[in-house]
Design a protein around this motif. Structure first.
Motif, PDB file in Angstrom:
ATOM      1  N   GLU A   1      11.183   3.865  -7.124  1.00  9.73           N
ATOM      2  CA  GLU A   1      10.189   2.697  -6.714  1.00  9.73           C
ATOM      3  C   GLU A   1       9.494   2.077  -7.633  1.00  9.73           C
ATOM      4  OE1 GLU A   1       8.577   2.959  -2.852  1.00  9.73           O
ATOM      5  OE2 GLU A   1      10.441   3.387  -1.780  1.00  9.73           O
ATOM      6  N   THR A   2       9.452   2.805  -8.938  1.00 12.67           N
ATOM      7  CA  THR A   2       8.596   2.278 -10.060  1.00 12.67           C
ATOM      8  C   THR A   2       8.847   0.739 -10.299  1.00 12.67           C
ATOM      9  OG1 THR A   2       8.337   4.388 -10.717  1.00 12.67           O
ATOM     10  CG2 THR A   2       7.663   2.727 -12.178  1.00 12.67           C
TER      11      THR A   2
ATOM     12  N   LEU B   1       9.507  -1.598  -8.332  1.00 17.09           N
ATOM     13  CA  LEU B   1       9.224  -2.349  -7.399  1.00 17.09           C
ATOM     14  C   LEU B   1       7.698  -2.319  -7.372  1.00 17.09           C
ATOM     15  CD1 LEU B   1       9.294  -4.025  -4.939  1.00 17.09           C
ATOM     16  CD2 LEU B   1       9.263  -1.840  -3.671  1.00 17.09           C
ATOM     17  N   LEU B   2       7.016  -1.101  -7.792  1.00 14.29           N
ATOM     18  CA  LEU B   2       5.423  -1.177  -7.891  1.00 14.29           C
ATOM     19  C   LEU B   2       5.161  -2.160  -9.116  1.00 14.29           C
ATOM     20  CD1 LEU B   2       2.936   0.353  -7.288  1.00 14.29           C
ATOM     21  CD2 LEU B   2       3.240   1.655  -9.198  1.00 14.29           C
ATOM     22  N   ARG B   3       5.650  -2.185 -10.283  1.00 14.63           N
ATOM     23  CA  ARG B   3       5.466  -3.126 -11.364  1.00 14.63           C
ATOM     24  C   ARG B   3       5.553  -4.528 -11.074  1.00 14.63           C
ATOM     25  NH1 ARG B   3       8.056   1.277 -15.506  1.00 14.63           N
ATOM     26  NH2 ARG B   3       6.349   2.779 -15.553  1.00 14.63           N
ATOM     27  N   ALA B   4       6.379  -4.895 -10.034  1.00 16.30           N
ATOM     28  CA  ALA B   4       6.970  -6.125  -9.764  1.00 16.30           C
ATOM     29  C   ALA B   4       5.588  -6.695  -8.811  1.00 16.30           C
ATOM     30  CB  ALA B   4       7.921  -6.204  -8.922  1.00 16.30           C
ATOM     31  N   ILE B   5       4.989  -5.800  -8.060  1.00 16.82           N
ATOM     32  CA  ILE B   5       3.727  -6.522  -7.054  1.00 16.82           C
ATOM     33  C   ILE B   5       2.824  -7.410  -7.836  1.00 16.82           C
ATOM     34  CG2 ILE B   5       1.801  -5.669  -5.648  1.00 16.82           C
ATOM     35  CD1 ILE B   5       3.626  -3.252  -4.860  1.00 16.82           C
ATOM     36  N   PRO B   6       2.200  -6.785  -8.900  1.00 18.48           N
ATOM     37  CA  PRO B   6       1.411  -7.817  -9.599  1.00 18.48           C
ATOM     38  C   PRO B   6       2.015  -9.056 -10.245  1.00 18.48           C
ATOM     39  CG  PRO B   6       1.084  -5.432 -10.311  1.00 18.48           C
ATOM     40  CD  PRO B   6       2.246  -5.599  -9.734  1.00 18.48           C
ATOM     41  N   MET B   7       3.281  -9.125 -10.350  1.00 18.78           N
ATOM     42  CA  MET B   7       4.182 -10.212 -10.966  1.00 18.78           C
ATOM     43  C   MET B   7       4.395 -11.174 -10.041  1.00 18.78           C
ATOM     44  SD  MET B   7       6.335  -8.551 -14.312  1.00 18.78           S
ATOM     45  CE  MET B   7       7.413  -7.940 -13.098  1.00 18.78           C
ATOM     46  N   ARG B   8       4.209 -10.973  -8.746  1.00 15.95           N
ATOM     47  CA  ARG B   8       4.758 -11.974  -7.633  1.00 15.95           C
ATOM     48  C   ARG B   8       3.685 -13.074  -7.677  1.00 15.95           C
ATOM     49  NH1 ARG B   8       2.504 -14.206  -3.720  1.00 15.95           N
ATOM     50  NH2 ARG B   8       0.604 -12.851  -3.894  1.00 15.95           N
ATOM     51  N   ARG B   9       4.596 -14.389  -7.505  1.00 15.44           N
ATOM     52  CA  ARG B   9       4.032 -15.604  -7.543  1.00 15.44           C
ATOM     53  C   ARG B   9       4.375 -16.258  -6.599  1.00 15.44           C
ATOM     54  NH1 ARG B   9       1.370 -13.067 -10.518  1.00 15.44           N
ATOM     55  NH2 ARG B   9       0.732 -13.373 -12.646  1.00 15.44           N
ATOM     56  N   THR B  10       3.610 -17.336  -5.891  1.00 17.27           N
ATOM     57  CA  THR B  10       3.952 -17.954  -4.735  1.00 17.27           C
ATOM     58  C   THR B  10       4.517 -19.665  -5.258  1.00 17.27           C
ATOM     59  OG1 THR B  10       2.463 -17.177  -3.261  1.00 17.27           O
ATOM     60  CG2 THR B  10       3.320 -19.291  -2.854  1.00 17.27           C
ATOM     61  N   HIS B  11       5.593 -19.932  -4.795  1.00 16.35           N
ATOM     62  CA  HIS B  11       6.231 -21.176  -5.216  1.00 16.35           C
ATOM     63  C   HIS B  11       6.223 -22.205  -4.175  1.00 16.35           C
ATOM     64  CE1 HIS B  11       8.941 -23.793  -7.473  1.00 16.35           C
ATOM     65  NE2 HIS B  11       9.758 -24.064  -6.507  1.00 16.35           N
ATOM     66  N   HIS B  12       5.638 -23.185  -4.317  1.00 14.10           N
ATOM     67  CA  HIS B  12       5.492 -24.228  -3.102  1.00 14.10           C
ATOM     68  C   HIS B  12       6.018 -25.411  -3.219  1.00 14.10           C
ATOM     69  CE1 HIS B  12       2.082 -22.442  -1.121  1.00 14.10           C
ATOM     70  NE2 HIS B  12       1.517 -22.028  -2.186  1.00 14.10           N
ATOM     71  N   LYS B  13       6.883 -25.402  -4.367  1.00 17.95           N
ATOM     72  CA  LYS B  13       7.596 -26.576  -4.654  1.00 17.95           C
ATOM     73  C   LYS B  13       8.951 -26.338  -3.943  1.00 17.95           C
ATOM     74  CE  LYS B  13       5.384 -28.208  -8.667  1.00 17.95           C
ATOM     75  NZ  LYS B  13       5.559 -28.066 -10.129  1.00 17.95           N
TER      76      LYS B  13
ATOM     77  N   LEU C   1       1.002  -1.242   0.092  1.00 15.13           N
ATOM     78  CA  LEU C   1       0.113   0.063   0.170  1.00 15.13           C
ATOM     79  C   LEU C   1       0.856   1.373   0.050  1.00 15.13           C
ATOM     80  CD1 LEU C   1      -3.007   1.300   0.393  1.00 15.13           C
ATOM     81  CD2 LEU C   1      -2.295   1.481   2.667  1.00 15.13           C
ATOM     82  N   ARG C   2       1.915   1.239   0.861  1.00 14.19           N
ATOM     83  CA  ARG C   2       2.812   2.468   0.821  1.00 14.19           C
ATOM     84  C   ARG C   2       3.413   2.517  -0.229  1.00 14.19           C
ATOM     85  NH1 ARG C   2       5.701   3.016   6.393  1.00 14.19           N
ATOM     86  NH2 ARG C   2       6.076   5.166   5.605  1.00 14.19           N
ATOM     87  N   THR C   3       4.289   1.628  -0.940  1.00 12.87           N
ATOM     88  CA  THR C   3       4.741   1.756  -2.102  1.00 12.87           C
ATOM     89  C   THR C   3       3.814   2.234  -3.208  1.00 12.87           C
ATOM     90  OG1 THR C   3       6.103  -0.284  -1.703  1.00 12.87           O
ATOM     91  CG2 THR C   3       6.223   0.315  -4.029  1.00 12.87           C
ATOM     92  N   ALA C   4       2.713   1.420  -3.546  1.00 13.69           N
ATOM     93  CA  ALA C   4       1.853   2.313  -4.373  1.00 13.69           C
ATOM     94  C   ALA C   4       1.495   3.526  -4.213  1.00 13.69           C
ATOM     95  CB  ALA C   4       0.303   1.436  -4.377  1.00 13.69           C
ATOM     96  N   ALA C   5       1.081   4.023  -2.835  1.00  7.31           N
ATOM     97  CA  ALA C   5       0.863   5.333  -2.534  1.00  7.31           C
ATOM     98  C   ALA C   5       1.872   6.300  -3.045  1.00  7.31           C
ATOM     99  CB  ALA C   5       0.474   5.516  -1.236  1.00  7.31           C
TER     100      ALA C   5
END
Length: 190
Positions: A131-132, A134-146, A91-95
């Motif tokens: 921080e742009t 970083l902002l653009r990376a937020i929607p690219m985050r994925r979880t890796h469970h392996k 939230l703070r990054t986006a703001a």
């Protein structure tokens, strides 16, 4: 059927947030609603998303949502609080990247341990262009469970977050060579 459209947003739609859609001339609650689109993309234990937000005319409140807490996997609720912190960070990054100044008061009421933060809009601030990426990376985050094992196909490459975005670089036995092999865009992760 009466002909009315009953389209529902897909959960995948949450990941489709565009910087250009920020409602610059909107009300504070509308702007915060947009910024929350980044906050809710934060990582959490088993994707429980253990947070709750309350938008007010002046800002928003962040609460830990104990109905989403996993006491067997997280007995001290540490991961729940970390996940809420990650949402607040997003939230703070986006703001900041959209020129919105936030004043954050952590744990505003000691009698309510689930009330983690109060965020008040404190006017405008110079956009955090540093921080742009970083902002653009937020929607690219994925979880890796392996498990993380070296895969022969990718063993010699690393992804590095730079101002240009995610850069694929070659790695060798002595470390990482700084020869970029290409900048990746979000479509690579779709």
């Amino acid at each position: 059927m009466n002909g009315a459209s009953t389209s529902r947003a897909s959960p995948a739609d949450a990941w489709r947030v565009e910087e250009s859609e920020f409602p610059r001339d909107a009300t504070v609650p509308e702007q915060l609603g947009y910024l929350l689109r980044y906050a809710i993309l934060a990582s959490s234990l088993y994707n429980t998303q253990p947070w709750r937000f309350r938008i007010t005319d002046a800002g928003l409140d962040l609460f830990a949502d104990r109905s989403r807490w996993l006491p067997l996997a997280d007995p001290q609720a540490r991961q729940m609080i970390v996940a809420c912190g990650a949402a607040l960070f997003n939230l703070r990054t986006a703001a900041g990247c959209h020129g919105v100044a936030l004043r954050v008061d952590v744990c505003p009421d000691p009698r309510d341990p689930d009330w983690l933060a109060r965020c008040a809009v404190a006017g405008e601030v110079a956009k955090r262009v540093d921080e742009t990426a970083l902002l653009r990376a937020i929607p690219m985050r994925r979880t890796h469970h392996k498990s993380f094992v070296r895969d022969a196909q990718f063993a010699d490459y690393l992804l590095v977050l730079t101002d240009s975005g995610l850069v694929l670089v070659a790695a060798d036995a002595a470390g990482v060579t700084r020869t970029p092999l290409g900048v990746l865009d979000a479509s690579v992760f779709a």
